[in-house]
Design a protein around this motif. Sequence first.
Motif, PDB file in Angstrom:
ATOM      1  N   SER A 255       0.652  -1.196  -0.100  1.00  0.00           N
ATOM      2  CA  SER A 255       0.057  -0.042  -0.033  1.00  0.00           C
ATOM      3  C   SER A 255       0.829   1.350  -0.010  1.00  0.00           C
ATOM      4  O   SER A 255       0.372   2.155  -0.397  1.00  0.00           O
ATOM      5  CB  SER A 255      -0.744  -0.020   1.185  1.00  0.00           C
ATOM      6  OG  SER A 255      -1.833  -0.827   0.945  1.00  0.00           O
ATOM      7  N   HIS A 256       2.001   1.174   0.389  1.00  0.00           N
ATOM      8  CA  HIS A 256       2.922   2.252   0.187  1.00  0.00           C
ATOM      9  C   HIS A 256       3.035   2.544  -1.241  1.00  0.00           C
ATOM     10  O   HIS A 256       2.895   3.469  -1.688  1.00  0.00           O
ATOM     11  CB  HIS A 256       4.059   2.659   1.114  1.00  0.00           C
ATOM     12  CG  HIS A 256       4.684   3.933   0.796  1.00  0.00           C
ATOM     13  ND1 HIS A 256       4.284   5.039   1.254  1.00  0.00           N
ATOM     14  CD2 HIS A 256       5.756   4.302  -0.212  1.00  0.00           C
ATOM     15  CE1 HIS A 256       4.849   6.215   0.610  1.00  0.00           C
ATOM     16  NE2 HIS A 256       5.687   5.680  -0.156  1.00  0.00           N
ATOM     17  N   PRO A 257       3.595   1.480  -1.855  1.00  0.00           N
ATOM     18  CA  PRO A 257       3.965   1.289  -3.375  1.00  0.00           C
ATOM     19  C   PRO A 257       2.702   1.901  -4.175  1.00  0.00           C
ATOM     20  O   PRO A 257       2.910   2.685  -5.118  1.00  0.00           O
ATOM     21  CB  PRO A 257       4.401   0.237  -3.631  1.00  0.00           C
ATOM     22  CG  PRO A 257       5.103  -0.335  -2.546  1.00  0.00           C
ATOM     23  CD  PRO A 257       4.300   0.273  -1.342  1.00  0.00           C
ATOM     24  N   GLY A 304       7.744   0.940   6.159  1.00  0.00           N
ATOM     25  CA  GLY A 304       7.833   0.941   7.663  1.00  0.00           C
ATOM     26  C   GLY A 304       7.371   2.275   8.349  1.00  0.00           C
ATOM     27  O   GLY A 304       7.034   2.482   9.428  1.00  0.00           O
ATOM     28  N   HIS A 305       7.448   3.415   7.425  1.00  0.00           N
ATOM     29  CA  HIS A 305       6.861   4.660   8.001  1.00  0.00           C
ATOM     30  C   HIS A 305       5.262   4.684   8.383  1.00  0.00           C
ATOM     31  O   HIS A 305       4.803   5.797   9.059  1.00  0.00           O
ATOM     32  CB  HIS A 305       7.185   6.025   7.169  1.00  0.00           C
ATOM     33  CG  HIS A 305       6.478   5.721   5.653  1.00  0.00           C
ATOM     34  ND1 HIS A 305       7.017   6.540   4.900  1.00  0.00           N
ATOM     35  CD2 HIS A 305       5.312   5.352   5.580  1.00  0.00           C
ATOM     36  CE1 HIS A 305       6.470   6.609   3.709  1.00  0.00           C
ATOM     37  NE2 HIS A 305       5.226   5.806   4.097  1.00  0.00           N
ATOM     38  N   HIS A 306       4.564   3.652   8.040  1.00  0.00           N
ATOM     39  CA  HIS A 306       3.322   3.559   8.372  1.00  0.00           C
ATOM     40  C   HIS A 306       3.211   2.711  10.146  1.00  0.00           C
ATOM     41  O   HIS A 306       1.992   2.593  10.485  1.00  0.00           O
ATOM     42  CB  HIS A 306       2.249   2.596   7.541  1.00  0.00           C
ATOM     43  CG  HIS A 306       2.260   3.399   6.372  1.00  0.00           C
ATOM     44  ND1 HIS A 306       1.173   4.454   5.981  1.00  0.00           N
ATOM     45  CD2 HIS A 306       3.146   3.464   5.060  1.00  0.00           C
ATOM     46  CE1 HIS A 306       1.654   5.051   4.771  1.00  0.00           C
ATOM     47  NE2 HIS A 306       2.482   4.311   4.058  1.00  0.00           N
ATOM     48  N   MET A 307       4.345   2.439  10.433  1.00  0.00           N
ATOM     49  CA  MET A 307       4.404   1.159  11.614  1.00  0.00           C
ATOM     50  C   MET A 307       5.226   1.730  12.542  1.00  0.00           C
ATOM     51  O   MET A 307       5.650   1.073  13.271  1.00  0.00           O
ATOM     52  CB  MET A 307       4.856  -0.025  10.899  1.00  0.00           C
ATOM     53  CG  MET A 307       3.730  -0.535   9.965  1.00  0.00           C
ATOM     54  SD  MET A 307       4.196  -1.900   9.377  1.00  0.00           S
ATOM     55  CE  MET A 307       4.550  -3.041  10.680  1.00  0.00           C
TER      56      MET A 307
END
Length: 555
Positions: A255-257, A304-307
């Motif tokens: 979902s980031h890509p 990982g910036h979502h986590m």
Amino acid sequence: MSVTTVPQQQEQENYLTAGYSLQSWFLTYDHKRIAWLYLASITAMFFIGGIFAALMRLELMTPASDLFEPDNYNKLFTMHGIVMVFFFIIPAVPAVLGNFLLPLMLGAKDVAFPKLNLLSWYVYIAGATFTIYTIVAGGVDTGWTFYTPYSTSSSQTHVVPVVLGLFITGFSSILTGLNFMVTIHRMRAPGLTWFRLPLMVWSLYATSIIQILGTPVIAVTLMMAGLEKIFKLGIFDPALGGDPVLFQHLFWFYSHPAVYIMIVPGMGVINEVVTCFSRRSIFGYRAIAFANVGFVIFSFVVWGHHMIVAGQSVYSALIFSILSYLVGIFSAIKVFNWTATMYKGSISYDTPMLYVFGFQGLFLIGGLTGLFLSALGFDVHVHDTYFVVAHFHYVMVGGLVMAFMAGIHFWWPKMTGKMYPESIAKFAMILVFSGFNLTFFPQFVLGYLGMPRRYASYTDEFQLLNIMSTAGGSVLGLGFTLGVVYMVWSLFYGKAVNSNPWKATGLEWEKASSPPIVENFHETPIVTEDPYNYANRDFIKDFPQELSKEVNARA
Ligand code: HEM
Ligand SMILES: [Cu+2]
């Protein structure tokens, strides 16, 4: 590409007049008609998603949860997110504009696999059917991210049909990406080397790579969540030995890509529009082309910036933070290059260009707040607040939807042979732009002050800003509705245009009629120069300030 434009042949058959039966539309292999099938479907989905948004904003006008029970509110934001992300924004530019334009920009008759192209649309419809079924059957309440263990162990709503629907829809995205990649490799006209490609094609190529590499991950992840829910497998459920954070890793690895599946083709549109309405060649062609490659690579290493608050070590958080900052470089290259393109350009303020200005400003705010969020301390403060909601709406609506609107206005005369009504379009653009800012800017403040996302109620102090947001939402909705109304109107009553009303460069403008014939070109074009060669066009001298006025006067 030569300077001459194809004479308009109104009587001659084009792809729209080639057949009127339902069959000629629903069984078509013509990429241009398939683009229309997608346009109709994503517009329908956009309005379904929009209705959910309107209901949410109504609820949030007052601090109490008085219009909906919290359970129903959960279903509203979940369905809103799913419909908008997976069924509107992801397919918008690639499936509609990409499908219509790619073969035309390459000087080809069609995409490499026309039947696969039609199949992609049917796969999309099959996936959408499950989602709509879920809505009718009572909804799903997990949020569009389906975080486990809630989605697999606790939620009593229709998680299984909706993840099955998304699993299916994923194939539509993969097949389109595959088709585009092969088309770009194999179907370029003679002389159309890689560095002569319109930048829109470079963006579609980069997008296709992400679609092919990323989408299988989300498809498998959602399938695992569905299977876990049915069979209690213990992949994500800690009670069975699974790991719920694993789900978040897999989810964001796609979902980031995916945000680049949305934004990169939108940036492709901006390239085309900005050069045309500045009457200058694009500044830094190669830098922009390679920035797309940078996006592809970096989009896969920042999930990982979502986590950051999900329990990772501070070192891994730091690395994700640094990598996220680096992504900013590629956006910056593009934003600077568009600005440099406009600099000393002869700018005309037609609707597509107004949307480019809107994009530049809003995407800048969206991107910069992304950098705020990448700073660890700040993220801890605003994580899961309205700040994040504002950030991603600035990027996705302020960025991508603006780009889509720019593109659809720009190529509308090519798609239909008709011009949309310019002054109404400008008015709608102003509604969209001001409505958007009034809706989402207060949300940065709300989030910073601590209002959490995904709640149906809040404390009294937040009401004023929420009322502003709801008011803005109404203006925004009005702007979009007006857009659909005048576009449909112009299909029937719009002024007819010649093959190149904007006097733009590019094979689709200089070598194809408006609307194009079924085979796109009478003969395969031969490309002899670089793209965006506005300086070498006679018409550069007599470029009117507002092209559309001239177009309307001529017609
Ligand atoms: C390019 C287009 C972009 C889109 C479409 C986008 C979209 C999103 C979305 C949908 C979310 C919310 C996810 C959720 O539901 O939790 C989000 C959060 C986030 N974005 Fe972006 N984003 C984009 C660019 C960026 C950039 C360039 C950065 C950093 C350089 C960034 C950093 C972040 C961070 C750190 C979060 C997590 C915030 C939190 O939950 O605490 N984003 N973005
Ligand atoms: Cu991200």
